[in-house]
Design an enzyme around this catalytic site. Structure first.
Site: not given
Ligand code: GLN
Length: 490
Positions: A182, A158, A83
């Site tokens: 994420s 994400s 990532k």
């Molecule tokens: N979707 C969640 C957020 O927007 C989690 C994101 C993540 O785990 N990096 O914060």
């Protein structure tokens, strides 16, 4: 010469076995995946960049080690994508943000060091929501990733690039980061395995920080077996991360080989209420029945603070983000605004131009929650509630060995469906967020498909540092049901 299509569908373990048997070389494997990326990534857009020369060179070193019987471990010669928030020396790291467009990492993250020491072919920078803030990759400054199962739909986020790349068979293994879901949510939406380890199991050194008390790096793969192997390689105490835990790393891959004894699984009633899609419910019911047939005992449990997890998360995560992202100031790391005429301009214009809307929203929310007049009402209360959430899990784990839930309330949604409504986007993490707040390990395992052919995932959550038993329970199901081995038509 072996055909690419015989390689790119393989799991990490199968590649490792094929390498051992001399069926192909690491260079051939790496080339097959590079060809696959060239073939399908203009549709999927999982990769922000990849360094072909560097990957091929690593693969040739692996082949040399193999010919001189100097192998570094089971991942030797196997490609692993990262990532684009995980540092790899000399490679770009954009965090899918304009502000880091020209940044290159001067050093390796600890997980990258560990992968290289294990002989993996580390390469490919995978798309995400800017600074890992989002659930769909629509917040990437470089355009969204598409779900390989349906290109009109999001891959989740994400770490949507990390999940889509494995689903599209562009790489066998990837790493993502999970702050509120994420890894698990995109794994679920793309039909692959994704695991968030216990907080402290994997070093965060070299990870571009979002919310430091929640962030963990973890694996994506087609199978639980592969996830176990990759987790084993990246885990362990690291003096460079004071929150990494000085506990020995079990042989995760090995522990899946023995007989797996059925145990007791908890079904939290708050997770099976309204809001869950019918297809998700059906697949979950079937997975639950599968476990029951195998002799697992199911028990309804309660995690009463579940509904508080989203608000608590959005106070704590934004507070930490506003502080962590202060470093991107137009002076270090980042591009600087051409319009800056004085010092304040350097900060405000560079950040104003460099950050996207969601990142700005989070920084503003976070700074607000931390400001002196509101600290007690928001941040402090959120921290106290976080303790209550953790206590709920402690009580549950006094009764059951692991908790089984859906990973996401719905299968992959359409582009634009939630992007204009931050709250509805935030709610798509309702099942994953509490695990991060409590610091626990969680894994998403593919468990079926919706009527219109979209993957569905189940989540298993375990007590802190109980990855061994969590992986065993997940593997028990996965080795037989194998939904992660199904491949989308691209
Ligand atoms: N979707 C969640 C957020 O927007 C989690 C994101 C993540 O785990 N990096 O914060």
């Amino acid at each position: 010469m072996i055909d690419d299509s015989e390689i790119f569908s393989l799991t990490g373990l199968e590649i490792s076995e094929g390498l051992a048997q001399g069926n192909f070389s690491s260079e051939e494997v790496t080339l097959a995946f590079l060809n696959r990326i060239k073939e399908v990534d203009q549709k999927v857009h999982a990769f922000l960049s990849y360094d072909e020369e560097d990957m091929l060179e690593q693969s040739r070193f692996s082949d040399q080690r193999r010919s001189s019987s100097n192998l570094l471990g089971p991942l030797d010669g196997v490609p692993v994508g990262l990532k684009d928030v995980i540092s790899a020396k000399g490679q770009p790291l954009t965090a899918a943000s304009k502000i880091l467009e020209n940044y290159r990492s001067p050093y390796d993250a600890t997980v990258t060091v560990k992968l290289k020491k294990a002989g993996a072919v580390v390469g490919g920078r995978l798309n995400l929501d800017e600074f890992a803030m989002g659930s769909s990759t629509e917040n990437s400054a470089y355009g969204p990733t598409r779900n390989p199962w349906n290109l009109e739909r999001v891959p989740g986020g994400s770490s949507g690039g990390s999940s889509a790349a494995v689903a599209a068979r562009e790489t066998p293994l990837t790493l993502g980061s999970d702050t509120g879901g994420s890894i698990r949510q995109p794994a679920s939406l793309c039909g692959v395995v994704g695991m968030k380890p216990t907080y402290g199991r994997v070093s965060r050194y070299g990870l571009a920080a979002f919310a430091s008390s929640l962030d963990q790096i973890g694996p994506f793969s087609q199978t639980v077996e592969d996830a176990a192997q990759l987790l084993e390689v990246i885990s362990g105490h690291d003096p460079l991360d004071s929150t990494s835990f000085p506990t020995p790393v079990p042989k995760f891959a090995e522990c899946l080989k023995g007989k797996i004894e059925p145990c007791k699984l908890g079904l939290p009633k708050e997770f099976f209420g309204p809001g869950m899609d019918d297809d998700v419910r059906d697949s979950l019911d079937q997975a639950i029945q599968w476990y029951e047939k195998k002799g697992y005992q199911m028990m309804e449990i309660s995690l009463p603070t579940t509904e508080l997890s989203v608000p608590v998360y959005y106070v704590i995560a934004t507070a930490e983000a506003s502080s962590n992202l202060a470093r991107y100031d137009g002076i270090r790391y980042t591009s600087r605004s051409d319009l800056a005429e004085n010092a304040i301009d350097v900060y405000s214009k560079s950040r104003g131009e460099g950050f996207g809307e969601e990142v700005k929203r989070r920084c503003i929310l976070g700074a607000y929650g931390l400001s002196s007049g509101y600290y007690d009402a928001y941040y402090l209360r959120a921290q106290k509630t976080r303790t209550l959430i953790r206590n709920d899990f402690d009580k549950a784990f006094a009764q059951v060995d692991a908790i089984l839930t859906p990973t996401s309330p719905t299968p992959a949604f359409k582009f634009g469906e939630k992007s204009d409504d931050p709250i509805s986007m935030y709610l798509s993490d309702i099942y994953t967020i509490s695990t991060n707040l409590a610091g626990l390990p969680g894994i998403s395992v593919p468990c079926g498909f919706s009527e219109n052919g979209l993957p569905i995932g189940m989540q298993l959550i375990g007590p802190a540092f109980a990855e061994e038993s969590l992986l065993s329970i997940a593997h028990d199901y996965d080795r037989e049901c194998q939904f992660g081995r199904k491949q989308p038509n691209l």
